[in-house]
Design an enzyme around this catalytic site. Structure first.
Site, short mmCIF file in Angstrom:
data_model
loop_
_atom_site.label_atom_id
_atom_site.label_comp_id
_atom_site.label_asym_id
_atom_site.label_seq_id
_atom_site.Cartn_x
_atom_site.Cartn_y
_atom_site.Cartn_z
N HIS A 85 25.17 37.10 46.06
CA HIS A 85 24.37 38.02 46.88
C HIS A 85 23.17 37.33 47.49
O HIS A 85 22.02 37.64 47.18
CB HIS A 85 23.95 39.24 46.05
CG HIS A 85 25.09 40.17 45.75
ND1 HIS A 85 25.67 40.27 44.51
CD2 HIS A 85 25.79 41.02 46.55
CE1 HIS A 85 26.66 41.15 44.55
NE2 HIS A 85 26.76 41.62 45.78
N PHE A 297 41.29 44.00 41.42
CA PHE A 297 40.36 44.30 42.52
C PHE A 297 41.13 44.51 43.83
O PHE A 297 40.87 45.45 44.58
CB PHE A 297 39.36 43.14 42.64
CG PHE A 297 38.31 43.31 43.70
CD1 PHE A 297 37.44 44.38 43.71
CD2 PHE A 297 38.16 42.33 44.69
CE1 PHE A 297 36.44 44.51 44.68
CE2 PHE A 297 37.16 42.45 45.67
CZ PHE A 297 36.31 43.55 45.66
P1 8BR Z 1 28.48 44.17 47.13
O1 8BR Z 1 28.57 42.92 47.94
O2 8BR Z 1 27.72 45.25 47.88
O3 8BR Z 1 27.93 43.92 45.76
O4 8BR Z 1 29.97 44.76 46.90
C1 8BR Z 1 31.06 43.95 46.51
C2 8BR Z 1 31.46 44.12 45.05
O5 8BR Z 1 32.87 43.93 44.89
C3 8BR Z 1 30.87 43.05 44.15
O6 8BR Z 1 29.57 43.33 43.69
C4 8BR Z 1 31.86 43.01 43.00
O7 8BR Z 1 31.57 44.03 42.08
C5 8BR Z 1 33.20 43.34 43.63
N1 8BR Z 1 34.07 42.11 43.73
C6 8BR Z 1 34.99 41.66 42.84
BR1 8BR Z 1 35.39 42.49 41.27
N2 8BR Z 1 35.62 40.54 43.22
C7 8BR Z 1 35.08 40.25 44.40
C8 8BR Z 1 35.32 39.19 45.30
N3 8BR Z 1 36.24 38.24 45.05
N4 8BR Z 1 34.59 39.16 46.44
C9 8BR Z 1 33.70 40.13 46.69
N5 8BR Z 1 33.42 41.17 45.88
C10 8BR Z 1 34.10 41.24 44.74
ZN ZN Z 2 27.43 43.03 49.88
ZN ZN Z 3 25.61 45.70 47.91
#
Ligand code: 8BR
Ligand code: ZN
Ligand code: ZN
Length: 379
Positions: A85, A297
């Site tokens: 992030h 996911f």
């Molecule tokens: P945010 O970027 O707003 O946090 O939302 C994306 C969310 O998707 C991540 O915080 C995480 O919880 C989830 N996630 C997972 Br599980 N695997 C991921 C990936 N490979 N790439 C991006 N997000 C992922």
């Molecule tokens: Zn994000």
């Molecule tokens: Zn976010």
């Protein structure tokens, strides 16, 4: 004035020009862009897209130097120490959104102000993210969780942070907009960033499906979104889809983002361990489950959303959907065998399925094979 061509000073103008020429492509290399922009990927991405590519600053009477100054502050408020992030993620979501909004199916649907709001929302959507989840902040009575009463804690904070800087005169790039525009822009950005809260994913998806179906029936398969609410819902879907779009990108890009989010999860897990809390899912570096969690996911979150977006924007998202399928197979085939029970290894072809419901069945099959699920029965 003498503003740098790309919003920031770069050393290698040719390399930058080359990258900018690829800004409309889905597998744009953000990691390289971060290096070539001399560690200012978000400032340069925002400037190139809004100024050079879309001319939106001119349209809304935005003073470019003020806008650049503002974006430097936003970028500086993304945490460099977050593996995932950080400002590169913000730039990634903005660039992905720019690509989707460039497809002709949606080009005529949205107003310039809506497009501006979606791109701006993408850029700021994770600003000042602490690298910890909403759940963690609530569980530890973090001051942000107290401030926002456990509701969309991070998303509220990203928005408040971004809008707080607009209160400072030297950063207020929106002062040239008329009041009506500015109010509507603010309302849309708030609605868009709040919809990136993963806890709203299922209801957002359900609402988008309803909108897509009814608008299709009403207009003979052509996408027409008449009400503000319908357009906003689809725009929320687009920003949210871009936020979780890494799994639809070329495998090396997807793997790089996955490594980053997992490392961020592990760092949260380390804190949870230190605090004597239960470790959150995927956060235990001593007990990795990367492959399995990525398959989950994809099956339960990314694919259902992108299938819907794919219908909405048909046929523009087909390359993302086939890449998603390929990436799923990659991680599926690498799910470590359970140590004690390895009776039912599935042949690879069985996973080469298209629909998400089939994949969900498939995932259930792997869950049954998992020793941790069976051990409770054994004992
Ligand atoms: P945010 O970027 O707003 O946090 O939302 C994306 C969310 O998707 C991540 O915080 C995480 O919880 C989830 N996630 C997972 Br599980 N695997 C991921 C990936 N490979 N790439 C991006 N997000 C992922
Ligand atoms: Zn994000
Ligand atoms: Zn976010």
């Amino acid at each position: 004035g003498n503003l740098p061509k790309f919003g920031v000073e770069v050393e290698d103008e040719d390399a930058m020009s080359l990258m900018v020429s690829q800004i409309n492509t889905w597998n744009f290399d953000l990691f390289k862009f971060a290096v070539i922009s001399k560690d200012h990927p978000l400032v340069s991405m925002a400037y190139v897209i809004l100024q050079s590519e879309r001319n939106l600053l001119r349209s809304y009477n935005v003073d470019p130097p003020t806008f650049i100054k503002y974006m430097f502050v936003i970028e500086a408020n993304y945490h460099k120490t977050n593996p995932y992030h950080n400002a590169t993620h913000g730039a990634d979501v903005m660039q992905s959104c720019h690509v989707l909004l460039g497809y002709s199916v949606v080009e005529q649907v949205f107003t310039d102000l809506e497009v501006f709001a979606a791109l701006f929302a993408s850029a700021i959507h994770d600003v000042d993210h602490p690298g910890l989840s909403n759940q963690f902040l609530s569980n530890t009575s973090n001051e942000l969780a107290i401030l926002y009463n456990d509701h969309a804690v991070l998303e509220n904070h990203h928005l408040a942070t971004a809008f707080k800087f607009l209160q400072e005169d030297e950063l207020n790039w929106a002062s040239g907009m008329d009041d009506k525009q500015r109010q509507l822009f603010r309302k849309m950005v708030i609605d868009l960033v709040l919809a990136t809260d993963m806890s709203k994913h299922l209801s957002l998806l359900a609402d988008i499906k309803t909108t897509v179906e009814s608008s299709k029936v009403a207009h003979n398969g052509k996408l027409v979104l008449e009400s503000y609410n319908e357009r906003m819902l689809v725009l929320q879907g687009i920003v949210h889809s871009c936020d979780i779009s890494s799994a639809t990108k070329a495998l090396p890009i997807y793997k790089a983002w996955t490594e980053r989010i997992i490392e961020e999860f592990y760092q949260q897990g380390d804190r949870e361990r230190d605090l004597g809390l239960n470790l959150s899912p995927m956060c235990d570096r001593q007990n990795p489950s990367i492959e399995k969690s990525q398959v989950g996911f994809i099956d339960f979150i990314v694919l259902p959303l992108w299938e819907t977006l794919g219908e909405l924007m048909f046929p523009y998202c087909q390359e993302m959907l086939s890449q998603l399928n390929e990436n799923r197979m990659y991680y599926f085939s690498r799910i470590p065998e359970s140590p004690r029970c390895s009776i039912t290894d599935e042949p690879e072809e069985r996973n080469n399925l298209i629909s998400s419901s089939e994949k969900r069945k498939n995932l259930r099959a792997t869950k049954v094979d998992d020793c941790s699920d069976l051990s409770s029965i054994d004992e």
